[in-house]
Design a protein around this motif. Structure first.
Motif, PDB file in Angstrom:
ATOM      1  N   MET A 166      25.966  38.744  35.036  1.00 57.29           N
ATOM      2  CA  MET A 166      27.259  38.911  34.375  1.00 57.29           C
ATOM      3  C   MET A 166      27.987  40.115  34.912  1.00 57.29           C
ATOM      4  SD  MET A 166      27.613  36.382  32.520  1.00 57.29           S
ATOM      5  CE  MET A 166      29.117  36.840  31.733  1.00 57.29           C
ATOM      6  N   ALA A 167      27.231  41.184  35.269  1.00 54.67           N
ATOM      7  CA  ALA A 167      27.864  42.385  35.833  1.00 54.67           C
ATOM      8  C   ALA A 167      28.539  42.065  37.157  1.00 54.67           C
ATOM      9  CB  ALA A 167      26.824  43.486  36.037  1.00 54.67           C
ATOM     10  N   LEU A 168      27.994  41.081  37.894  1.00 57.81           N
ATOM     11  CA  LEU A 168      28.630  40.689  39.151  1.00 57.81           C
ATOM     12  C   LEU A 168      29.738  39.679  38.917  1.00 57.81           C
ATOM     13  CD1 LEU A 168      25.561  40.382  41.495  1.00 57.81           C
ATOM     14  CD2 LEU A 168      27.398  42.021  41.660  1.00 57.81           C
ATOM     15  N   ALA A 169      29.472  38.695  38.040  1.00 56.77           N
ATOM     16  CA  ALA A 169      30.416  37.586  37.903  1.00 56.77           C
ATOM     17  C   ALA A 169      31.695  38.017  37.206  1.00 56.77           C
ATOM     18  CB  ALA A 169      29.762  36.440  37.136  1.00 56.77           C
ATOM     19  N   LEU A 170      31.581  38.727  36.089  1.00 55.82           N
ATOM     20  CA  LEU A 170      32.760  39.020  35.269  1.00 55.82           C
ATOM     21  C   LEU A 170      33.790  39.872  36.005  1.00 55.82           C
ATOM     22  CD1 LEU A 170      33.602  38.281  32.386  1.00 55.82           C
ATOM     23  CD2 LEU A 170      32.938  40.565  31.711  1.00 55.82           C
ATOM     24  N   PRO A 171      33.411  41.015  36.612  1.00 57.26           N
ATOM     25  CA  PRO A 171      34.441  41.792  37.304  1.00 57.26           C
ATOM     26  C   PRO A 171      35.039  41.067  38.494  1.00 57.26           C
ATOM     27  CG  PRO A 171      32.514  43.135  36.910  1.00 57.26           C
ATOM     28  CD  PRO A 171      32.124  41.742  36.613  1.00 57.26           C
ATOM     29  N   LEU A 172      34.227  40.314  39.232  1.00 51.23           N
ATOM     30  CA  LEU A 172      34.768  39.653  40.409  1.00 51.23           C
ATOM     31  C   LEU A 172      35.703  38.510  40.019  1.00 51.23           C
ATOM     32  CD1 LEU A 172      31.635  39.751  42.681  1.00 51.23           C
ATOM     33  CD2 LEU A 172      33.740  41.017  42.946  1.00 51.23           C
ATOM     34  N   TRP A 173      35.330  37.751  38.992  1.00 49.44           N
ATOM     35  CA  TRP A 173      36.233  36.692  38.538  1.00 49.44           C
ATOM     36  C   TRP A 173      37.537  37.282  38.021  1.00 49.44           C
ATOM     37  CZ3 TRP A 173      37.638  36.478  33.340  1.00 49.44           C
ATOM     38  CH2 TRP A 173      38.463  35.412  32.991  1.00 49.44           C
ATOM     39  N   LEU A 174      37.386  38.383  37.243  1.00 52.12           N
ATOM     40  CA  LEU A 174      38.569  39.036  36.689  1.00 52.12           C
ATOM     41  C   LEU A 174      39.470  39.550  37.803  1.00 52.12           C
ATOM     42  CD1 LEU A 174      39.645  39.644  33.896  1.00 52.12           C
ATOM     43  CD2 LEU A 174      38.651  41.920  34.069  1.00 52.12           C
ATOM     44  N   ALA A 175      38.824  40.028  38.897  1.00 54.95           N
ATOM     45  CA  ALA A 175      39.610  40.509  40.030  1.00 54.95           C
ATOM     46  C   ALA A 175      40.420  39.384  40.645  1.00 54.95           C
ATOM     47  CB  ALA A 175      38.685  41.129  41.082  1.00 54.95           C
ATOM     48  N   THR A 176      39.796  38.194  40.803  1.00 52.61           N
ATOM     49  CA  THR A 176      40.559  37.080  41.368  1.00 52.61           C
ATOM     50  C   THR A 176      41.693  36.684  40.435  1.00 52.61           C
ATOM     51  OG1 THR A 176      39.116  35.424  40.388  1.00 52.61           O
ATOM     52  CG2 THR A 176      38.591  36.131  42.603  1.00 52.61           C
ATOM     53  N   LEU A 177      41.415  36.668  39.132  1.00 51.08           N
ATOM     54  CA  LEU A 177      42.442  36.271  38.169  1.00 51.08           C
ATOM     55  C   LEU A 177      43.614  37.245  38.180  1.00 51.08           C
ATOM     56  CD1 LEU A 177      43.026  34.266  35.874  1.00 51.08           C
ATOM     57  CD2 LEU A 177      42.111  35.952  34.308  1.00 51.08           C
ATOM     58  N   LEU A 178      43.289  38.540  38.159  1.00 51.90           N
ATOM     59  CA  LEU A 178      44.367  39.532  38.108  1.00 51.90           C
ATOM     60  C   LEU A 178      45.148  39.569  39.410  1.00 51.90           C
ATOM     61  CD1 LEU A 178      42.637  42.391  36.146  1.00 51.90           C
ATOM     62  CD2 LEU A 178      44.310  40.755  35.342  1.00 51.90           C
ATOM     63  N   THR A 179      44.448  39.321  40.553  1.00 54.25           N
ATOM     64  CA  THR A 179      45.171  39.239  41.825  1.00 54.25           C
ATOM     65  C   THR A 179      46.213  38.130  41.760  1.00 54.25           C
ATOM     66  OG1 THR A 179      43.100  39.819  42.890  1.00 54.25           O
ATOM     67  CG2 THR A 179      44.868  39.086  44.308  1.00 54.25           C
ATOM     68  N   GLY A 180      45.780  36.974  41.239  1.00 54.06           N
ATOM     69  CA  GLY A 180      46.716  35.869  41.151  1.00 54.06           C
ATOM     70  C   GLY A 180      47.854  36.145  40.189  1.00 54.06           C
ATOM     71  N   LEU A 181      47.544  36.719  39.035  1.00 55.83           N
ATOM     72  CA  LEU A 181      48.592  36.953  38.040  1.00 55.83           C
ATOM     73  C   LEU A 181      49.565  38.015  38.487  1.00 55.83           C
ATOM     74  CD1 LEU A 181      46.703  36.730  34.671  1.00 55.83           C
ATOM     75  CD2 LEU A 181      48.407  35.194  35.567  1.00 55.83           C
ATOM     76  N   ARG A 182      49.082  38.940  39.326  1.00 60.02           N
ATOM     77  CA  ARG A 182      49.961  40.020  39.758  1.00 60.02           C
ATOM     78  C   ARG A 182      50.857  39.577  40.904  1.00 60.02           C
ATOM     79  NH1 ARG A 182      50.151  44.493  43.067  1.00 60.02           N
ATOM     80  NH2 ARG A 182      50.872  46.380  42.054  1.00 60.02           N
ATOM     81  N   ASN A 183      50.278  38.861  41.871  1.00 59.77           N
ATOM     82  CA  ASN A 183      51.049  38.546  43.065  1.00 59.77           C
ATOM     83  C   ASN A 183      51.849  37.260  42.948  1.00 59.77           C
ATOM     84  OD1 ASN A 183      49.939  40.778  44.233  1.00 59.77           O
ATOM     85  ND2 ASN A 183      48.278  39.671  45.200  1.00 59.77           N
ATOM     86  N   GLN A 184      51.299  36.256  42.305  1.00 60.88           N
ATOM     87  CA  GLN A 184      52.018  34.997  42.183  1.00 60.88           C
ATOM     88  C   GLN A 184      51.786  34.428  40.779  1.00 60.88           C
ATOM     89  OE1 GLN A 184      50.174  32.838  45.568  1.00 60.88           O
ATOM     90  NE2 GLN A 184      48.670  32.223  44.036  1.00 60.88           N
ATOM     91  N   PRO A 185      52.420  35.039  39.764  1.00 63.13           N
ATOM     92  CA  PRO A 185      52.079  34.668  38.379  1.00 63.13           C
ATOM     93  C   PRO A 185      52.365  33.217  38.043  1.00 63.13           C
ATOM     94  CG  PRO A 185      53.935  36.185  38.433  1.00 63.13           C
ATOM     95  CD  PRO A 185      53.399  36.131  39.796  1.00 63.13           C
ATOM     96  N   SER A 186      53.503  32.687  38.508  1.00 63.74           N
ATOM     97  CA  SER A 186      53.800  31.307  38.101  1.00 63.74           C
ATOM     98  C   SER A 186      52.880  30.323  38.801  1.00 63.74           C
ATOM     99  CB  SER A 186      55.261  30.954  38.345  1.00 63.74           C
ATOM    100  OG  SER A 186      55.716  31.566  39.508  1.00 63.74           O
ATOM    101  N   ALA A 187      52.501  30.620  40.037  1.00 64.97           N
ATOM    102  CA  ALA A 187      51.580  29.704  40.725  1.00 64.97           C
ATOM    103  C   ALA A 187      50.209  29.743  40.082  1.00 64.97           C
ATOM    104  CB  ALA A 187      51.481  30.072  42.205  1.00 64.97           C
ATOM    105  N   SER A 188      49.768  30.945  39.671  1.00 70.51           N
ATOM    106  CA  SER A 188      48.451  31.046  39.024  1.00 70.51           C
ATOM    107  C   SER A 188      48.447  30.317  37.695  1.00 70.51           C
ATOM    108  CB  SER A 188      48.093  32.509  38.787  1.00 70.51           C
ATOM    109  OG  SER A 188      47.799  33.128  39.979  1.00 70.51           O
ATOM    110  N   LEU A 189      49.522  30.522  36.915  1.00 65.58           N
ATOM    111  CA  LEU A 189      49.574  29.843  35.625  1.00 65.58           C
ATOM    112  C   LEU A 189      49.786  28.352  35.813  1.00 65.58           C
ATOM    113  CD1 LEU A 189      51.630  32.411  33.577  1.00 65.58           C
ATOM    114  CD2 LEU A 189      49.242  31.807  33.285  1.00 65.58           C
TER     115      LEU A 189
END
Lengths: 227, 54
Positions: free
Chosen positions: A103-126
């Protein structure tokens, strides 16, 4: 004290010293450090070839921006691969059976991918929350379903690795217990059980490699959606 | 199930990230590849020719 079959997964401790530290560090020490030379020894060359193969395989579906993740993903798969394979040796502890590590590996890395998407291309991610071509009455339900499936990804990622490795180690221990227990009573059945143990060990080697690959592959897929 | 014992969770998490970021990544970074990464080179299509049968 009598041990149960699950006690092999408790965080190892010897005379009060937690052994999780050497069990995490030692697989890293098995990876060679290349020297300054243009041509290194065979181990380093094989390691480099393998790293190159993994990096090409992981980076091909990603666009240029995703290539910044190359070091992270390649080192992750090498770490998981070495930890999983070393855990198959007798009397070793596998840190990836610990839910805390996965979980220590999965949660931060998944969150990183999610936040990258929401920050750079929010409508495409959503936009990934609603697949193309869904019939209109289904839209609210499908958005909720897709959101749930999105939020459950880190849990699935961590628990998948934990459960696969834990189940494998547990099976190995159970079948080897059966083999030893049957040896004085029914040696032929014991031999059959030993054959099953042999096949299971081969399966566990495959599972160790596949689970490491699947972890990193899914992370790269989540990255692909968001970068 | 001993994995659910929350006692070592923080230290396991910390040690995992330390090993991952401070040990393995620098070791991997010191490997240098010989060619620069580049996209696949698409060569120009050669002009087809037939055997000049006599």
């Amino acid at each position: 004290m009598n041990l149960s079959f699950f006690d092999q997964f408790s965080s190892p401790c010897l005379l009060g010293i937690p052994l999780i530290l050497p069990s995490l560090l030692l697989p890293a020490l098995l990876l060679p450090s290349p020297g300054n030379r243009w041509i290194n020894n065979r181990l380093s060359t094989i390691q480099l070839w393998f790293t190159h193969l993994i990096t090409k395989q992981l980076m091909t579906p990603l666009n240029k921006a995703g290539h910044k993740w190359a070091l992270l993903l390649t080192s992750l798969i090498l770490m998981l691969l070495s930890i999983n394979l070393l855990g198959l040796l007798p009397y070793t502890f596998t840190p990836t059976t610990q839910l805390s590590m996965n979980m220590a590996l999965a949660l931060p890395l998944w969150l990183a991918t999610l936040l990258t998407g929401l920050r750079n291309q929010p409508s495409a991610s959503l936009g990934h929350l609603l697949p193309e071509g869904t019939p209109t009455p289904l839209i609210p339900a499908l958005i909720m379903i897709e959101t749930t499936s999105l939020l459950i990804r880190p849990l699935a990622l961590g628990v998948r690795l934990t459960a696969n490795l834990t189940a494998g180690h547990l099976l190995i221990q159970l079948i080897s217990t059966a083999t030893i227990a049957l040896l004085p009573m029914m040696p032929s059945i014991s031999a059959l059980t030993a054959l099953i143990l042999f096949l299971l060990t081969i399966l566990e080697v495959a599972v160790a490699m596949i689970q490491a690959y699947v972890f990193v592959l899914l992370l790269s897929l989540y990255l692909q959606e968001n970068i | 199930m001993p994995q659910l014992n929350p006692n070592p969770w923080f230290s396991t998490m910390l040690l995992t990230w330390f090993t991952f970021s401070l040990l393995i990544q620098p070791k991997l970074l010191s490997f240098t590849l010989t060619n620069n990464p580049a996209n696949k080179i698409t060569t120009t299509k050669p002009t087809p020719w037939t055997w000049p049968w006599t």
